[in-house]
Design a protein around this motif. Structure first.
Motif, PDB file in Angstrom:
ATOM      1  N   VAL A 125       0.848  -1.199   0.000  1.00 51.09           N
ATOM      2  CA  VAL A 125       0.000   0.000   0.000  1.00 51.09           C
ATOM      3  C   VAL A 125       0.882   1.247   0.000  1.00 51.09           C
ATOM      4  O   VAL A 125       0.642   2.188  -0.771  1.00 51.09           O
ATOM      5  N   ILE A 126       1.906   1.267   0.843  1.00 50.39           N
ATOM      6  CA  ILE A 126       2.812   2.420   0.936  1.00 50.39           C
ATOM      7  C   ILE A 126       3.399   2.733  -0.435  1.00 50.39           C
ATOM      8  O   ILE A 126       3.392   3.882  -0.897  1.00 50.39           O
ATOM      9  N   ARG A 127       3.923   1.704  -1.084  1.00 50.01           N
ATOM     10  CA  ARG A 127       4.614   1.931  -2.367  1.00 50.01           C
ATOM     11  C   ARG A 127       3.647   2.381  -3.456  1.00 50.01           C
ATOM     12  O   ARG A 127       3.970   3.246  -4.265  1.00 50.01           O
ATOM     13  N   LEU A 128       2.440   1.826  -3.485  1.00 53.58           N
ATOM     14  CA  LEU A 128       1.461   2.225  -4.513  1.00 53.58           C
ATOM     15  C   LEU A 128       1.007   3.666  -4.277  1.00 53.58           C
ATOM     16  O   LEU A 128       0.924   4.468  -5.206  1.00 53.58           O
ATOM     17  N   ILE A 129       0.724   4.014  -3.033  1.00 50.46           N
ATOM     18  CA  ILE A 129       0.304   5.383  -2.736  1.00 50.46           C
ATOM     19  C   ILE A 129       1.406   6.368  -3.116  1.00 50.46           C
ATOM     20  O   ILE A 129       1.139   7.397  -3.766  1.00 50.46           O
ATOM     21  N   ASN A 130       2.637   6.081  -2.731  1.00 51.22           N
ATOM     22  CA  ASN A 130       3.734   7.005  -3.025  1.00 51.22           C
ATOM     23  C   ASN A 130       3.994   7.136  -4.517  1.00 51.22           C
ATOM     24  O   ASN A 130       4.432   8.180  -4.982  1.00 51.22           O
ATOM     25  N   ARG A 131       3.694   6.076  -5.284  1.00 54.73           N
ATOM     26  CA  ARG A 131       3.981   6.114  -6.717  1.00 54.73           C
ATOM     27  C   ARG A 131       2.884   6.840  -7.508  1.00 54.73           C
ATOM     28  O   ARG A 131       3.146   7.494  -8.504  1.00 54.73           O
ATOM     29  N   ARG A 132       1.631   6.742  -7.048  1.00 58.07           N
ATOM     30  CA  ARG A 132       0.531   7.193  -7.918  1.00 58.07           C
ATOM     31  C   ARG A 132      -0.467   8.169  -7.294  1.00 58.07           C
ATOM     32  O   ARG A 132      -1.371   8.638  -7.995  1.00 58.07           O
ATOM     33  N   PHE A 133      -0.360   8.494  -6.000  1.00 59.14           N
ATOM     34  CA  PHE A 133      -1.388   9.319  -5.366  1.00 59.14           C
ATOM     35  C   PHE A 133      -0.767  10.465  -4.576  1.00 59.14           C
ATOM     36  O   PHE A 133       0.427  10.459  -4.292  1.00 59.14           O
ATOM     37  N   ILE A 134      -1.599  11.428  -4.213  1.00 62.15           N
ATOM     38  CA  ILE A 134      -1.201  12.495  -3.292  1.00 62.15           C
ATOM     39  C   ILE A 134      -2.016  12.280  -2.014  1.00 62.15           C
ATOM     40  O   ILE A 134      -3.220  12.554  -1.992  1.00 62.15           O
ATOM     41  N   PRO A 135      -1.389  11.766  -0.955  1.00 66.87           N
ATOM     42  CA  PRO A 135      -2.134  11.457   0.265  1.00 66.87           C
ATOM     43  C   PRO A 135      -2.123  12.627   1.247  1.00 66.87           C
ATOM     44  O   PRO A 135      -1.102  13.285   1.424  1.00 66.87           O
ATOM     45  N   PHE A 136      -3.248  12.831   1.889  1.00 68.48           N
ATOM     46  CA  PHE A 136      -3.407  13.962   2.827  1.00 68.48           C
ATOM     47  C   PHE A 136      -4.284  13.508   3.971  1.00 68.48           C
ATOM     48  O   PHE A 136      -5.242  12.747   3.758  1.00 68.48           O
ATOM     49  N   TYR A 137      -4.002  13.962   5.214  1.00 67.88           N
ATOM     50  CA  TYR A 137      -4.879  13.632   6.340  1.00 67.88           C
ATOM     51  C   TYR A 137      -5.148  14.884   7.152  1.00 67.88           C
ATOM     52  O   TYR A 137      -4.349  15.823   7.149  1.00 67.88           O
ATOM     53  N   PHE A 138      -6.288  14.914   7.838  1.00 66.61           N
ATOM     54  CA  PHE A 138      -6.632  16.078   8.654  1.00 66.61           C
ATOM     55  C   PHE A 138      -7.762  15.745   9.619  1.00 66.61           C
ATOM     56  O   PHE A 138      -8.455  14.729   9.465  1.00 66.61           O
ATOM     57  N   ASN A 139      -7.928  16.614  10.561  1.00 65.77           N
ATOM     58  CA  ASN A 139      -8.998  16.498  11.551  1.00 65.77           C
ATOM     59  C   ASN A 139     -10.253  17.119  10.933  1.00 65.77           C
ATOM     60  O   ASN A 139     -10.258  18.292  10.574  1.00 65.77           O
ATOM     61  N   THR A 140     -11.315  16.319  10.836  1.00 66.26           N
ATOM     62  CA  THR A 140     -12.508  16.796  10.117  1.00 66.26           C
ATOM     63  C   THR A 140     -13.419  17.680  10.953  1.00 66.26           C
ATOM     64  O   THR A 140     -14.468  18.121  10.471  1.00 66.26           O
ATOM     65  N   GLY A 141     -13.026  17.946  12.217  1.00 68.17           N
ATOM     66  CA  GLY A 141     -13.822  18.901  12.987  1.00 68.17           C
ATOM     67  C   GLY A 141     -13.940  18.609  14.470  1.00 68.17           C
ATOM     68  O   GLY A 141     -14.537  19.382  15.201  1.00 68.17           O
ATOM     69  N   GLY A 142     -13.346  17.491  14.918  1.00 67.56           N
ATOM     70  CA  GLY A 142     -13.441  17.143  16.341  1.00 67.56           C
ATOM     71  C   GLY A 142     -12.375  17.831  17.175  1.00 67.56           C
ATOM     72  O   GLY A 142     -11.599  18.649  16.660  1.00 67.56           O
ATOM     73  N   PRO A 143     -12.299  17.503  18.470  1.00 69.90           N
ATOM     74  CA  PRO A 143     -11.287  18.106  19.334  1.00 69.90           C
ATOM     75  C   PRO A 143      -9.884  17.620  18.954  1.00 69.90           C
ATOM     76  O   PRO A 143      -9.720  16.607  18.299  1.00 69.90           O
ATOM     77  N   GLY A 144      -8.875  18.384  19.383  1.00 70.83           N
ATOM     78  CA  GLY A 144      -7.504  18.048  19.020  1.00 70.83           C
ATOM     79  C   GLY A 144      -6.996  18.988  17.958  1.00 70.83           C
ATOM     80  O   GLY A 144      -7.669  19.933  17.543  1.00 70.83           O
ATOM     81  N   LEU A 145      -5.790  18.685  17.479  1.00 66.54           N
ATOM     82  CA  LEU A 145      -5.132  19.541  16.482  1.00 66.54           C
ATOM     83  C   LEU A 145      -5.392  18.991  15.074  1.00 66.54           C
ATOM     84  O   LEU A 145      -6.107  18.018  14.900  1.00 66.54           O
ATOM     85  N   GLY A 146      -4.751  19.637  14.090  1.00 66.29           N
ATOM     86  CA  GLY A 146      -4.761  19.071  12.739  1.00 66.29           C
ATOM     87  C   GLY A 146      -5.926  19.491  11.864  1.00 66.29           C
ATOM     88  O   GLY A 146      -6.240  18.823  10.885  1.00 66.29           O
ATOM     89  N   HIS A 147      -6.586  20.602  12.188  1.00 60.33           N
ATOM     90  CA  HIS A 147      -7.665  21.091  11.336  1.00 60.33           C
ATOM     91  C   HIS A 147      -7.107  21.738  10.082  1.00 60.33           C
ATOM     92  O   HIS A 147      -5.930  22.113  10.042  1.00 60.33           O
ATOM     93  N   ASP A 148      -7.937  21.856   9.067  1.00 59.19           N
ATOM     94  CA  ASP A 148      -7.472  22.464   7.808  1.00 59.19           C
ATOM     95  C   ASP A 148      -8.679  23.111   7.129  1.00 59.19           C
ATOM     96  O   ASP A 148      -9.566  22.404   6.622  1.00 59.19           O
ATOM     97  N   ASP A 149      -8.708  24.455   7.115  1.00 60.37           N
ATOM     98  CA  ASP A 149      -9.873  25.171   6.573  1.00 60.37           C
ATOM     99  C   ASP A 149     -10.072  24.896   5.083  1.00 60.37           C
ATOM    100  O   ASP A 149     -11.197  24.809   4.596  1.00 60.37           O
ATOM    101  N   ASP A 150      -8.950  24.774   4.356  1.00 61.55           N
ATOM    102  CA  ASP A 150      -9.058  24.552   2.903  1.00 61.55           C
ATOM    103  C   ASP A 150      -9.644  23.172   2.609  1.00 61.55           C
ATOM    104  O   ASP A 150     -10.468  23.016   1.692  1.00 61.55           O
ATOM    105  N   ALA A 151      -9.233  22.173   3.398  1.00 58.30           N
ATOM    106  CA  ALA A 151      -9.768  20.819   3.202  1.00 58.30           C
ATOM    107  C   ALA A 151     -11.250  20.789   3.579  1.00 58.30           C
ATOM    108  O   ALA A 151     -12.068  20.160   2.898  1.00 58.30           O
ATOM    109  N   ASP A 152     -11.601  21.505   4.666  1.00 54.16           N
ATOM    110  CA  ASP A 152     -13.008  21.587   5.090  1.00 54.16           C
ATOM    111  C   ASP A 152     -13.873  22.157   3.971  1.00 54.16           C
ATOM    112  O   ASP A 152     -14.945  21.641   3.682  1.00 54.16           O
ATOM    113  N   LYS A 153     -13.376  23.221   3.365  1.00 51.44           N
ATOM    114  CA  LYS A 153     -14.157  23.891   2.287  1.00 51.44           C
ATOM    115  C   LYS A 153     -14.313  22.961   1.085  1.00 51.44           C
ATOM    116  O   LYS A 153     -15.387  22.866   0.493  1.00 51.44           O
TER     117      LYS A 153
END
Lengths: 353, 82
Positions: free
Chosen positions: A11-39
């Motif tokens: 999975v690691i090798r396929l994702i790194n070869r062919r995709f742009i992976p991104f993670y973020f907090n979708t709105g719960g408590p904690g850090l890692g929010h991203d307004d652009d991803a939310d929009k």
């Protein structure tokens, strides 16, 4: 998923070869929010019900997915478009329904995203150069191996095997360094494992054992590990445990120590020897925390208080209501077994002197 | 009830960020490991992910998380809390 699909090398090798992976907090408590991803997601949900509907699945046991947590594929074209979501997609006539998709499901989902959207699966300039070099120099084993590796990482196994075999033939004919042969055989064994083609594995092992220059002894942990994977698949846990514990001792510098220890732990788990399982998993966490299996080892050591299915442990999960503190405490309990064994080994070593 | 649920979730997140159990914030003691990992774009950098996807003509994979990221988790996908 960090302990599951995201720790899997395929999975690691396929994702790194062919995709742009991104993670973020979708709105719960904690850090890692991203307004652009939310929009981006909000605009999608406004424009189309598809993502909203896709996010909610019910698995065969009647459990509903958490709509705030998902793993999905998007095109960035035309302002954004949902392409698919990993825990609920159509595999042939069947719908895949896994609240937390396992490594095989994720790998197949990613390949499907590429097959269904071939405009995003084009060769890069670097890849094209490698493929051309292999075509123009078919007797150059290294050039052909580079091309074979790209094919393998993209799940094009038939073509990869063809290329690897071609490289092997030329390596043997032109008396290339033995490392070329061992790397090709390791790749062929890997692909046989991915396909669960144990008959092919048997044939490859026979080739290796009958090869001159004692090729088998030059393969390090690769040979043992691949045979252990088969034993695990066939539920011969005693056989797997024997192979893996021997390999751990014989190949202390192997880059695959994480796999050796982790699956020795799995074999011990199924043999109902939890102290040994905890020892192997905690060994990874305490000694090689940078290994790709460190998170998987941590979660497996804490399995008694982990609420999601652990696919490496037969889907084991707790039914109790627990939180992060429970998981941390479960790891601590597991670690006491590791520390006990380390202490015993140290005392044994001292008494020998 | 809702306030109680939020408080519980906040407590869980806080307790997680207090202590990663020394699990993964220490470097490896030995060299026998494979540190291959997914090359994630981190939270706060979604525009970068979009630009990369446009430039390379690739699909974006998004892992949405309900809660629980700590500081280490936002800077390093294999360590910290997610």
């Amino acid at each position: 998923m960090r302990a599951g699909a995201f720790a899997d090398l395929r999975v690691i090798r396929l994702i790194n070869r062919r995709f742009i992976p991104f993670y973020f907090n979708t709105g719960g408590p904690g850090l890692g929010h991203d307004d652009d991803a939310d929009k981006f997601i909000r605009d999608l949900q406004t424009e189309s019900k598809r993502f909203r509907n896709l996010k909610v699945i019910t698995d065969p046991y009647g459990r509903r997915s958490n709509t705030f947590a998902y793993f999905a594929a998007f095109s960035q074209a035309d302002g954004g478009k949902i392409l698919g979501i990993a825990n609920g997609w159509n595999k042939g006539e069947k719908r895949v329904r896994q609240i937390t998709p396992n490594k095989k499901t994720v790998f197949e989902f990613l390949l499907k995203m590429l097959r269904d959207n071939p405009e995003f699966d084009k060769w890069t300039e670097a890849e094209q150069k490698i493929l051309t070099a292999a075509k123009e120099n078919p007797t150059n084993a290294q050039a052909v191996i580079r091309a074979a590796t790209i094919r393998e990482e993209l799940g094009q196994y038939d073509q990869a095997i063809k290329n690897y075999r071609q490289a092997l033939q030329h390596a043997k004919t032109n008396k290339k360094p033995i490392a070329v042969q061992t790397s090709v055989y390791a790749a062929l064994l890997r692909i046989a494992r991915y396909k669960k083609d144990w008959e092919s594995q048997q044939k490859i092992l026979a080739e290796i054992k009958s090869a001159p220059s004692d090729l088998a002894s030059k393969m390090g942990a690769d040979l043992t590990l691949e045979q252990a994977y088969r034993k695990l698949d066939e539920k011969d846990y005693r056989g797997a445990s024997k192979l893996l514990t021997k390999a751990i001792k014989n190949f202390p510098d192997s880059k695959r120590m994480g796999e050796l220890q982790y699956y020795a732990g799995v074999a011990s788990f199924f043999l109902k020897d939890k102290p040994s399982a905890y020892y192997h998993w905690c060994w990874i966490v305490e000694n090689i925390p940078d290994d790709h299996l460190a998170r998987r080892a941590y979660i497996s050591a804490a399995h008694e208080d982990f609420p999601y299915p652990n696919y490496e442990l037969g889907g084991f999960k707790t039914n109790r209501m627990i939180g992060t503190r429970n998981i941390i405490n479960a790891y601590r309990r597991a670690k006491t077994h590791y520390e006990k064994r380390v202490k015993a080994e140290q005392e044994k070593a001292k008494s020998r002197k | 009830m809702r306030i109680m649920s939020l408080a519980i979730v906040a407590a869980m997140t806080f307790s997680c960020s207090l202590d990663v159990a020394g699990q993964t914030d220490q470097p490896s003691k030995l060299k026998c490991f494979n540190s291959e990992a997914i090359q994630w774009v981190y939270p706060g950098k979604f525009k970068t992910a979009l630009e990369k996807a446009k430039k390379q003509n690739r699909i974006i994979l998004m892992k949405g998380l309900g809660f629980g990221l700590d500081e280490l988790g936002t800077k390093c996908a294999t360590k910290g809390c997610w």
